[in-house]
Each structure stands twice: as structure tokens, then as C-alpha cells.
Design an enzyme around this catalytic site. Structure first.
Site, mmCIF file in Angstrom:
data_model
loop_
_atom_site.group_PDB
_atom_site.id
_atom_site.type_symbol
_atom_site.label_atom_id
_atom_site.label_comp_id
_atom_site.label_asym_id
_atom_site.label_seq_id
_atom_site.Cartn_x
_atom_site.Cartn_y
_atom_site.Cartn_z
ATOM 1 N N LYS A 14 -3.105 4.147 0.915
ATOM 2 C CA LYS A 14 -4.134 3.099 1.005
ATOM 3 C C LYS A 14 -3.927 2.277 2.266
ATOM 4 C CE LYS A 14 -1.329 -0.590 0.126
ATOM 5 N NZ LYS A 14 -0.942 -1.528 1.174
ATOM 6 N N ASP A 138 1.165 -2.718 -6.084
ATOM 7 C CA ASP A 138 0.017 -1.918 -5.609
ATOM 8 C C ASP A 138 -0.371 -0.821 -6.599
ATOM 9 O OD1 ASP A 138 0.080 -3.193 -3.195
ATOM 10 O OD2 ASP A 138 1.107 -1.568 -2.128
#
Ligand code: C5P
Length: 294
Positions: A14, A138
Site C-alpha cells: 500500500k 495497517d
């Protein structure tokens, strides 16, 4: 459970299109407002169930029982009271570790989703997101990936429509950065409100192109100050013609978004010629993330 052929699954990296640190919490974590986006750079998990129980990784230091993937498997066993469940898992790393790209978190989130299916547990995405929160900040977002707004310390995930598709030139300066240290070194001036994040969210919700000016990162100033290698890499990218460069997460990876492949490829080539570690990748949607899973 009888043995079935192993499956190969992609675990996507990401980037943070925005990352606003809003404040510090009592527990030492920080309150965030961030738009996260999965990109095509990915690790690969090979998972076989019904046979032995083993975890290995092609990066020797990561091939240990405390790897987040092995911990994800252990967490599912503990939560479901099924110590009998076994999996042979191989992890091939492409995403640089400790790069601000969510590599380890994505491996763990992908393992949770894949094992939920392969072990026939049927926990579902919401429960898996909750469990993922125990493995890292995350990790809940990476259970689904795509484009999402992140709040809390990372565990409040609001999926968004797919952001504008972009080519992403990724550069990793060769320096190790500790996430905890980067958060610890925040100065009062680094805290910001969610204005930029809200502007990016509004553009995404209305299907508009992204204004790169709103793609800010509270953690970048401190990293540029503390790590000269990151500043040098950023300066080089600007010198090589990149119109926009931003750090992802707590760094040190830097990304430059492009609409035209020619321009992205030119920057990637020039940066490689300068000796940088470079990937030319692209944004990936939640649908693409899902498609690679069992
Ligand atoms: O949760 P995770 O292990 O990914 O976080 C690594 C470190 O980053 C934490 O120990 C904490 O110091 C810092 N952090 C933070 N606020 C967040 C997320 C991470 O201070 N929202």
C-alpha cells in the site's frame, strides 16, 4: 481434512495518498486520518492445507515463527479453538521490508483471509478486520485493500470507491527507518487537521482526478530531517524531472504518481541509472485484491 493442491496468493503493498497525524493518544499511539491505496507491487504466499504445518520465507531473517504470517495462522487457531488446523505456507518477498509499504501487514492480512477460506472457518471480513487489528495498525485495512479512508490508530476502515487509476514510480532509499522512532520524533508543527485527507476523499467520492497538492504526509518532514539518504533520494527525483514526490507511511519509500506511462517510465529509467532501487507499478482496486485470493 484431505490434502488439496496449494494455492498462490498475492499480498499487495500500500501507499498512503495522505497521512495526517491528528494527535497523540494516551496509549502512545497516534490518531490518524489517511487515505490508503493498494498498488501492484506484491509478495506471494503459497498455502497448502491438510498436510503438514510449516512456515518459510525466502528472506532468511523473516523466516521465523514470530513472522506476522505465522502469527496470523496462530491467531485463527486460537480464536476458533482449532489447534488441529495445519498449513504449509511459503512466503516470497518482493515488497521491501520496513519500507512504509505495509508489506508485513499485507502478508498477515492476506494469510488471515486465505486461511479463513481454506480452513472453512467462515469468519467473514468484519471479524477478520477485528482480528487483524491485533497484528498491527495497517493490517485491518489490508484485509480488503483497494482505496480506503483510515481513522483511529489504523483500525477504523471506511472503504471508498476506487481512486483514479495511476502509475506509481516507487523508490526505496537504502536506509532502515523505525516506524516507532518516526512517530516518536513528531514535532508540534507536524500535527495537522484532516483537511487534505477530506479533500482527497471528496475527489474520490465524486470520481474526480486527484489533486496531488492535497497528498500530504505528517511524517515526511521529520524523516527528511533525520535521514539524509531520504532527502537526497527525493532531491534526485525532482532533479530527474518528477513533478511530485511523496513519502509513503513512515518511509523511507518515496512515490511519484503519474497519469502517462511514458513519463512514469522515463523517471523510473533515470532513477535506475542513478543506482536507486525502483519499481514501476500501478494502483490496484479492491476487486483486483480479491481476485487473487481463494
Ligand atoms: O501498530 P504497528 O506495530 O504497525 O505500529 C508500529 C509503531 O508505530 C507503534 O509501536 C507506534 O510507536 C507507532 N504508531 C503510532 N500510531 C499509530 C500507528 C503506529 O504511534 N497510529
Amino acid at each position: 481434512m484431505s490434502s488439496v493442491p496449494p494455492v498462490y496468493i498475492s499480498a499487495y503493498a500500500k501507499i498512503n495518498l495522505t497521512l495526517a497525524v491528528l494527535g497523540r493518544r494516551e496509549d502512545g499511539y497516534h490518531r490518524l486520518a489517511s487515505v490508503m491505496q493498494t498498488i501492484s507491487l506484491s509478495d506471494t504466499l503459497r498455502i497448502g492445507v491438510g498436510g503438514g504445518d510449516r512456515f518459510t520465507c525466502d528472506v532468511a531473517e523473516l523466516s521465523a515463527p514470530d513472522n506476522l504470517v505465522a502469527r496470523a495462522a496462530a491467531l485463527l487457531r486460537a480464536e476458533t479453538g482449532r489447534p488441529d488446523l495445519t498449513a504449509e505456507i511459503e512466503l516470497h518477498k518482493e515488497i521491501p521490508a520496513q519500507g512504509g509499504l505495509g508489506g508485513g501487514s499485507s502478508d498477515a492480512a492476506t494469510a488471515l483471509v486465505a486461511l479463513d477460506t481454506l480452513w472453512g472457518l467462515g469468519l467473514g471480513m468484519e471479524r477478520l478486520e477485528q482480528l487483524a487489528g491485533r497484528l498491527g495498525s495497517d493490517t485491518p485495512y489490508l484485509v480488503r485493500g483497494g482505496t480506503a479512508l483510515i481513522g483511529g490508530r489504523g483500525e477504523v476502515v471506511t472503504p471508498l470507491p476506487d481512486a483514479e487509476p495511476l502509475w506509481i514510480v516507487l523508490v526505496r532509499p537504502s536506509v532502515a527507518v523505525s516506524t516507532a522512532k518516526v512517530f516518536g520524533a513528531l514535532a508540534p508543527m507536524d500535527y495537522r487537521d484532516a483537511t487534505d485527507t477530506e479533500a482527497v476523499v471528496a475527489a474520490i467520492r465524486s470520481g474526480e482526478t486527484l489533486s496531488f497538492d492535497h497528498m500530504t504526509n505528517s511524517l515526511e518532514r521529520g524523516v527528511l530531517e533525520q535521514y539524509p539518504e531520504v532527502r537526497r533520494a527525493r532531491d534526485s527525483l525532482f532533479d530527474l524531472g518528477a513533478p511530485f514526490v511523496r513519502m509513503s507511511g513512515s518511509g523511507p519509500s518515496l512515490f511519484s504518481p503519474y497519469r502517462a506511462l511514458d513519463d512514469a517510465a522515463r523517471l523510473a529509467r533515470r532513477a535506475r541509472e542513478q543506482g536507486f532501487e525502483v519499481w514501476l507499478c500501478h494502483t490496484t482496486t479492491q476487486r483486483q485484491v480479491r481476485a487473487s485470493r481463494p
